[in-house]
Design an enzyme around this catalytic site. Structure first.
Site, PDB file in Angstrom:
ATOM      1  N   LYS A 204     -49.376 -41.935 -20.573  1.00 18.77           N
ATOM      2  CA  LYS A 204     -48.375 -42.724 -21.328  1.00 18.77           C
ATOM      3  C   LYS A 204     -47.539 -42.100 -21.964  1.00 18.77           C
ATOM      4  O   LYS A 204     -46.411 -42.216 -22.229  1.00 18.77           O
ATOM      5  CB  LYS A 204     -49.307 -43.733 -22.584  1.00 18.77           C
ATOM      6  CG  LYS A 204     -49.933 -44.742 -21.874  1.00 18.77           C
ATOM      7  CD  LYS A 204     -50.517 -45.878 -22.765  1.00 18.77           C
ATOM      8  CE  LYS A 204     -51.413 -46.993 -22.129  1.00 18.77           C
ATOM      9  NZ  LYS A 204     -51.905 -47.749 -23.356  1.00 18.77           N
TER      10      LYS A 204
ATOM     11  N   ASP B  20     -49.501 -35.599 -10.978  1.00 18.76           N
ATOM     12  CA  ASP B  20     -50.624 -36.083 -11.395  1.00 18.76           C
ATOM     13  C   ASP B  20     -51.566 -36.648 -10.586  1.00 18.76           C
ATOM     14  O   ASP B  20     -51.325 -36.836  -9.346  1.00 18.76           O
ATOM     15  CB  ASP B  20     -50.135 -37.408 -12.386  1.00 18.76           C
ATOM     16  CG  ASP B  20     -50.953 -38.004 -13.286  1.00 18.76           C
ATOM     17  OD1 ASP B  20     -50.865 -37.893 -14.465  1.00 18.76           O
ATOM     18  OD2 ASP B  20     -52.213 -38.449 -12.909  1.00 18.76           O
TER      19      ASP B  20
ATOM     20  N   CYS C 120     -51.135 -33.340 -19.988  1.00 22.56           N
ATOM     21  CA  CYS C 120     -52.338 -33.753 -19.229  1.00 22.56           C
ATOM     22  C   CYS C 120     -53.478 -33.520 -20.215  1.00 22.56           C
ATOM     23  O   CYS C 120     -53.411 -32.615 -21.053  1.00 22.56           O
ATOM     24  CB  CYS C 120     -52.689 -32.870 -18.058  1.00 22.56           C
ATOM     25  SG  CYS C 120     -52.518 -31.010 -18.046  1.00 22.56           S
TER      26      CYS C 120
ATOM     27  N   SER D 262     -49.881 -30.750 -25.531  1.00 23.62           N
ATOM     28  CA  SER D 262     -50.929 -31.582 -25.182  1.00 23.62           C
ATOM     29  C   SER D 262     -52.365 -30.641 -25.979  1.00 23.62           C
ATOM     30  O   SER D 262     -52.760 -31.211 -26.876  1.00 23.62           O
ATOM     31  CB  SER D 262     -51.097 -31.764 -23.679  1.00 23.62           C
ATOM     32  OG  SER D 262     -52.270 -32.324 -23.339  1.00 23.62           O
ATOM     33  N   ARG D 263     -52.613 -29.783 -25.224  1.00 22.62           N
ATOM     34  CA  ARG D 263     -53.928 -29.273 -25.721  1.00 22.62           C
ATOM     35  C   ARG D 263     -53.760 -27.797 -25.489  1.00 22.62           C
ATOM     36  O   ARG D 263     -52.997 -27.160 -24.416  1.00 22.62           O
ATOM     37  CB  ARG D 263     -55.140 -29.708 -24.785  1.00 22.62           C
ATOM     38  CG  ARG D 263     -55.581 -30.734 -25.100  1.00 22.62           C
ATOM     39  CD  ARG D 263     -56.011 -30.910 -26.616  1.00 22.62           C
ATOM     40  NE  ARG D 263     -56.471 -32.477 -26.983  1.00 22.62           N
ATOM     41  CZ  ARG D 263     -55.681 -33.290 -27.629  1.00 22.62           C
ATOM     42  NH1 ARG D 263     -54.563 -32.827 -27.865  1.00 22.62           N
ATOM     43  NH2 ARG D 263     -56.637 -34.507 -27.946  1.00 22.62           N
TER      44      ARG D 263
ATOM     45  N   ASP E 233     -46.621 -27.014 -29.557  1.00 25.69           N
ATOM     46  CA  ASP E 233     -46.993 -27.623 -30.727  1.00 25.69           C
ATOM     47  C   ASP E 233     -48.677 -27.612 -30.905  1.00 25.69           C
ATOM     48  O   ASP E 233     -49.203 -28.165 -31.873  1.00 25.69           O
ATOM     49  CB  ASP E 233     -46.647 -29.187 -30.469  1.00 25.69           C
ATOM     50  CG  ASP E 233     -47.123 -29.925 -31.977  1.00 25.69           C
ATOM     51  OD1 ASP E 233     -46.694 -29.350 -32.958  1.00 25.69           O
ATOM     52  OD2 ASP E 233     -47.565 -31.068 -31.909  1.00 25.69           O
TER      53      ASP E 233
ATOM     54  N   GLU F 238     -55.920 -22.648 -32.435  1.00 26.22           N
ATOM     55  CA  GLU F 238     -55.343 -23.188 -33.684  1.00 26.22           C
ATOM     56  C   GLU F 238     -56.179 -23.621 -34.697  1.00 26.22           C
ATOM     57  O   GLU F 238     -55.629 -23.841 -35.810  1.00 26.22           O
ATOM     58  CB  GLU F 238     -54.365 -24.408 -33.159  1.00 26.22           C
ATOM     59  CG  GLU F 238     -55.313 -25.559 -32.711  1.00 26.22           C
ATOM     60  CD  GLU F 238     -54.259 -26.632 -32.408  1.00 26.22           C
ATOM     61  OE1 GLU F 238     -54.690 -27.992 -32.792  1.00 26.22           O
ATOM     62  OE2 GLU F 238     -53.706 -26.651 -31.542  1.00 26.22           O
TER      63      GLU F 238
ATOM     64  N   HIS G 285     -49.028 -28.666 -34.365  1.00 22.37           N
ATOM     65  CA  HIS G 285     -49.643 -29.853 -34.062  1.00 22.37           C
ATOM     66  C   HIS G 285     -49.016 -31.019 -34.837  1.00 22.37           C
ATOM     67  O   HIS G 285     -50.038 -31.869 -35.403  1.00 22.37           O
ATOM     68  CB  HIS G 285     -51.394 -29.789 -34.409  1.00 22.37           C
ATOM     69  CG  HIS G 285     -51.807 -30.400 -33.320  1.00 22.37           C
ATOM     70  ND1 HIS G 285     -53.117 -30.106 -32.582  1.00 22.37           N
ATOM     71  CD2 HIS G 285     -51.895 -31.703 -32.745  1.00 22.37           C
ATOM     72  CE1 HIS G 285     -53.606 -30.918 -31.925  1.00 22.37           C
ATOM     73  NE2 HIS G 285     -52.836 -31.892 -31.762  1.00 22.37           N
TER      74      HIS G 285
END
Length: 330
Positions: free
Chosen positions: A154, A174, A205, A233-234, A258, A263, A295
């Site tokens: 999304k 993807d 992802c 994302s991560r 971000d 972190e 974040h």
């Protein structure tokens, strides 16, 4: 239900108190992170509510079970910090908020791109100091650039549409290509082709064993020289040490993140009077072409309201023994 909320800030308290209508649940807010040392705070609670940097490892979950906790409610989409096998063994259900506001994160990724490109953060600081020079503020037209999107869930879908609105050519990778995006003109390619062809690469992802350090030394070697890399994302999708080297050898010309793989000891805290002991992020901060936010991609009013609504409904569904629509299963 009596619920212990961990890693809470003022905005969490405000949104949850607003949506916890008539005190449907007894909520205890803790600013501290959930880990083996703080798990004792859950004694007498039916559930815990956790966030991205809480430590829900096997030992923590075992302690939660001993204290009577039956539900872990993640107030985020990610759950890579939860040991699902340990939770299942302890008969503790895990629920999450799968889609609080995809637009919020996608828009933040776009903001990182435009800030790095047009250097508005530098221009703002210059003008406040009375410096109206345009030297070293040159950017580039977004129109016609190739943007590579890794992950078209999304958030990736909204981000792709934003980039197409700029007139960019969007290519994507993807495991499950999205038919609607293909109909809009997005071309799905291999990861290697995406790395080789993209002027801008944005990661959207999840973090899994397969995607851990997806962007590493080898990946950087395949990128266009002068590319921009964005990650909302991560953190552990990128090998940050390799990113530093890519910045030093100028393979990577712009880097906006971000999220950061280390972190948990930094983000969501005011460390302005502390010495930052993390040498890698200190090195990143020193680069003029790096932009780091802590974040905050999720941090919009709409997203906070949705997170509170869905989390509280997850708690109520568990209490009422209803179907857990947002349960995370192994």
């Amino acid at each position: 239900m009596k619920v212990a909320f961990f890693s809470t800030k003022s905005y969490d308290i405000s949104s949850f108190e607003k949506h916890n209508i008539k005190g449907a649940h007894e909520i205890i807010f803790y600013e501290s992170t959930l880990n083996t040392k703080t798990a004792k705070l859950t004694q007498g609670c039916d559930a815990v509510c956790a966030f991205v940097n809480d430590h829900l490892h096997e030992r923590t979950i075992k302690l939660l079970s001993e204290y009577g906790v039956k539900l872990i409610a993640m107030r985020c989409a990610g759950f890579n910090n939860v040991d699902l096998k340990a939770a299942e063994a302890a008969n503790i259900k895990v629920v999450r908020v799968p889609a609080y506001s995809p637009m919020a994160v996608a828009e933040h990724a776009s903001a990182l791109i435009m800030t790095l490109n047009r250097k508005t953060h530098k221009a703002y600081n210059r003008v406040r100091d009375g410096n109206f020079s345009l030297e070293r503020l040159t950017g580039f037209d977004m129109y016609g650039k190739t943007v590579g999107v890794i992950g078209t869930g999304k958030i990736g879908q909204y981000f792709s549409k934003i980039m197409m609105g700029f007139g960019c050519k969007v290519i994507a990778y993807d495991l499950y290509p999205n038919a609607d995006l293909k109909a809009l003109g997005v071309t799905y390619v291999s990861v290697d082709k995406l790395l080789e062809s993209s002027d801008i690469i944005s990661l959207h992802c999840p973090l899994t064993d397969d995607t851990h350090h997806l962007i590493n030394k080898e990946a950087f070697s395949k990128m266009k020289k002068g590319a921009m890399l964005i990650n909302t994302s991560r953190g552990a999708l990128i090998n940050t040490v390799d990113a530093v080297e890519a910045l030093k050898n100028q393979t990577l010309e712009y880097f906006g993140i971000d999220v950061y793989e280390q972190e948990e000891k930094l983000f969501f805290r005011d460390l302005s009077e502390n010495i930052i002991m993390d040498d890698v992020i200190s090195r990143l901060i020193s680069f003029p072409n790096v932009l780091i936010t802590s974040h905050q991609g999720f941090l919009t009013r709409e997203a906070l309201n949705k997170i509170a609504e869905v989390t509280l409904s997850n708690l109520t569904a568990f209490e009422n023994k209803d179907v857990l629509e947002n349960e995370v299963a192994i």
